[in-house]
Design a protein around this motif. Structure first.
Motif, PDB file in Angstrom:
ATOM      1  N   TYR A 113      26.227  92.131   3.915  1.00 30.08           N
ATOM      2  CA  TYR A 113      24.902  92.735   4.060  1.00 30.08           C
ATOM      3  C   TYR A 113      24.372  93.224   2.708  1.00 30.08           C
ATOM      4  N   LEU A 114      23.070  93.124   2.562  1.00 25.64           N
ATOM      5  CA  LEU A 114      22.329  93.768   1.492  1.00 25.64           C
ATOM      6  C   LEU A 114      21.450  94.789   2.196  1.00 25.64           C
ATOM      7  N   CYS A 120      24.816  86.900   4.665  1.00 24.13           N
ATOM      8  CA  CYS A 120      25.899  85.918   4.588  1.00 24.13           C
ATOM      9  C   CYS A 120      26.826  86.048   5.786  1.00 24.13           C
ATOM     10  N   GLY A 121      27.287  84.895   6.250  1.00 21.20           N
ATOM     11  CA  GLY A 121      28.303  84.848   7.290  1.00 21.20           C
ATOM     12  C   GLY A 121      29.456  83.975   6.833  1.00 21.20           C
ATOM     13  N   ILE A 122      30.640  84.322   7.287  1.00 25.75           N
ATOM     14  CA  ILE A 122      31.848  83.578   6.939  1.00 25.75           C
ATOM     15  C   ILE A 122      32.513  83.145   8.236  1.00 25.75           C
ATOM     16  N   THR A 146      15.810  82.549   1.052  1.00 27.10           N
ATOM     17  CA  THR A 146      15.149  82.303   2.326  1.00 27.10           C
ATOM     18  C   THR A 146      14.148  83.424   2.588  1.00 27.10           C
ATOM     19  N   ALA A 147      12.880  83.058   2.780  1.00 25.99           N
ATOM     20  CA  ALA A 147      11.826  84.072   2.938  1.00 25.99           C
ATOM     21  C   ALA A 147      11.371  84.244   4.379  1.00 25.99           C
ATOM     22  N   GLY A 157      18.428  88.576   6.240  1.00 24.39           N
ATOM     23  CA  GLY A 157      17.764  88.780   4.964  1.00 24.39           C
ATOM     24  C   GLY A 157      18.315  87.816   3.934  1.00 24.39           C
ATOM     25  N   SER A 158      17.894  87.996   2.702  1.00 29.14           N
ATOM     26  CA  SER A 158      18.325  87.136   1.600  1.00 29.14           C
ATOM     27  C   SER A 158      18.819  87.982   0.441  1.00 29.14           C
TER      28      SER A 158
END
Length: 180
Positions: A113-114, A120-122, A146-147, A157-158
């Motif tokens: 997370y930001l 991101c996912g793993i 990605t917007a 989010g990005s």
């Protein structure tokens, strides 16, 4: 995305399979292992049409805006994918923070997370090739620029940093190899 640049940045003993578009890098990696491709190798795509996350969820993976990669490594019988996933999250976070200068956090065990947005996912999976050994697939999907997201992904989010996707793929690969 430039596959030659990725190949130049990753360790030389890692095979690179680049796909402009693929259903899922983890699914492609499974197909390759089942067809005899030996680990270690890295599958990278510019987009995924059916990106997968944990618990059967999908991972939105539009072209030119993120990194979609799966690193395949050999492991012993019955590898512990929970431990590997936890270690992979630390490796991915470290590489992304180093290149972006941003402070990220891990939401156990497989999300990065930001602030309050998942970027991101793993997804770690084990695949057997018919012998007594297994390969572990470490899949990483990260939104870089990605917007626009589908309405149902309001928590997505990005990274929002000016980072080279090729360099980030290489750094994540190096970090993952260091933990394996």
């Amino acid at each position: 995305m430039e596959q030659d640049k990725i190949k130049a940045l990753i360790p030389g003993d890692i095979g690179l399979i680049y796909r402009p578009s693929v259903d899922s890098t983890n699914t492609e990696a499974k197909r390759l292992v089942k067809n005899g491709k030996a680990a270690p190798f890295l599958v990278v795509a510019n987009e995924q049409t059916s990106g997968r996350g944990s618990k059967g969820r999908s991972f939105y993976s539009p072209a030119n805006t993120g990194i979609y990669m799966s690193l395949v490594v050999s492991d012993a019988i019955s590898p512990d994918t929970v431990k590997i996933t936890s270690a992979a999250a630390v490796a991915v976070k470290s590489a992304a923070e180093r290149l972006s200068g941003k402070t990220l956090r891990i939401k156990p065990i497989n999300d990065i997370y930001l602030e309050d947005k998942k970027i991101c996912g793993i997804l770690c999976e084990t695949v057997y090739d018919g012998s007594d050994s297994a390969s572990v697939i470490i899949g990483v999907g990260m939104n870089i620029t990605t917007a626009v997201f589908p309405e149902e992904l309001s928590s997505a989010g990005s990274l929002g940093a000016d980072v080279s996707r090729e360099e980030l793929i290489a750094e994540i690969t190096k970090e993952l190899l260091a933990i394996m």
